[in-house]
Write an enzyme that holds these catalytic residues in place. Structure first.
Site, PDB file in Angstrom:
ATOM      1  N   CYS A  80       0.857  -1.215  -0.103  1.00  0.00           N
ATOM      2  CA  CYS A  80      -0.033  -0.118   0.039  1.00  0.00           C
ATOM      3  C   CYS A  80       1.023   1.399  -0.098  1.00  0.00           C
ATOM      4  O   CYS A  80       1.354   1.650  -1.019  1.00  0.00           O
ATOM      5  CB  CYS A  80      -1.224  -0.141   1.097  1.00  0.00           C
ATOM      6  SG  CYS A  80      -2.388   0.983   1.055  1.00  0.00           S
ATOM      7  N   HIS A 172      -3.161  -5.292   1.745  1.00  0.00           N
ATOM      8  CA  HIS A 172      -2.716  -5.515   3.118  1.00  0.00           C
ATOM      9  C   HIS A 172      -2.721  -6.767   3.479  1.00  0.00           C
ATOM     10  O   HIS A 172      -3.496  -7.535   4.212  1.00  0.00           O
ATOM     11  CB  HIS A 172      -3.301  -4.513   4.186  1.00  0.00           C
ATOM     12  CG  HIS A 172      -3.189  -3.285   4.044  1.00  0.00           C
ATOM     13  ND1 HIS A 172      -2.120  -2.588   4.549  1.00  0.00           N
ATOM     14  CD2 HIS A 172      -3.762  -2.335   3.307  1.00  0.00           C
ATOM     15  CE1 HIS A 172      -2.252  -1.160   4.274  1.00  0.00           C
ATOM     16  NE2 HIS A 172      -3.291  -1.215   3.470  1.00  0.00           N
ATOM     17  N   GLU A 174      -0.941  -8.444   5.573  1.00  0.00           N
ATOM     18  CA  GLU A 174      -0.462  -8.590   7.072  1.00  0.00           C
ATOM     19  C   GLU A 174      -1.969  -8.329   7.844  1.00  0.00           C
ATOM     20  O   GLU A 174      -1.982  -8.525   8.955  1.00  0.00           O
ATOM     21  CB  GLU A 174       0.368  -7.638   7.446  1.00  0.00           C
ATOM     22  CG  GLU A 174      -0.281  -5.933   7.561  1.00  0.00           C
ATOM     23  CD  GLU A 174      -0.118  -5.336   6.067  1.00  0.00           C
ATOM     24  OE1 GLU A 174      -0.692  -4.038   6.113  1.00  0.00           O
ATOM     25  OE2 GLU A 174       0.078  -5.893   5.088  1.00  0.00           O
TER      26      GLU A 174
END
Length: 190
Positions: A80, A172, A174
């Site tokens: 991002c 994302h 994560e």
């Protein structure tokens, strides 16, 4: 043991660290100094706010050392905001940050925070199973340079690409329960 750093300026630092801790043979390292850059085998530029991260890189005199390390071959993955930091061109913005990857990105391409979304996508290069993708005020790539290659698209927009030792994703990984992207970066790039 491979040491993979996470740029510790701002953003989803802990989320990446937690993902890396679950991978065998990987030691996560928070990177906030040029000395720490030299200690890692690869580096993640996390999602967050690219303008704030760019200012912090300049404030702590990390922009040039980081850029030089990447240009010298340090494997790097920008998620991002990290994608924006790595891009050579940013639409409707004169300021550049690290300018190491030959891509043009559009900031907040999917809209505001309210337009954030998630979806599942098959990305054969990363996993044989569909992967969860989380987009938060996400950019996407509007132009790939000669060396950059698309890895994934969503609705016709390039949302993941690679070039030499650099990987970028506008989403994302994560923030999901899946570690496929972290494994891919550790195995194929670092």
């Amino acid at each position: 043991m491979k040491k993979i750093g996470i740029l510790g300026m701002q953003g989803a630092i802990e989320e990446h660290r937690e993902k890396l801790k679950k991978l065998a043979g990987i030691e996560p390292v928070i990177v906030k100094t040029k000395e720490k850059i030299a200690e890692v085998d690869g580096l993640i530029l996390p999602g967050g706010e690219s303008t704030a991260m760019g200012r912090l890189l300049n404030y702590f005199n990390l922009t040039e050392p980081l850029k030089q390390s990447i240009e010298a071959g340090l494997p790097v993955w920008g998620t991002c905001a990290g994608m924006i930091l790595l891009a050579k061109n940013i639409e409707d913005q004169d300021e550049r940050y690290l300018s190491t990857m030959d891509i043009t990105v559009k900031r907040n391409a999917y809209g505001s925070q309210l337009d954030s979304f998630s979806c599942e996508k098959e990305i054969p290069e990363i996993s044989k199973d569909p992967l969860p993708l989380v987009f938060i005020r996400a950019p996407y790539i509007t132009k790939l340079g000669q060396k950059a290659q698309a890895v994934a698209t969503v609705d016709g927009n390039v949302v993941c690409a690679k070039q030499d030792h650099m990987l970028v994703s506008s989403f994302h990984p994560e923030l999901t329960d899946d570690a496929s992207f972290h494994e891919y970066f550790a195995e194929k790039f670092v």
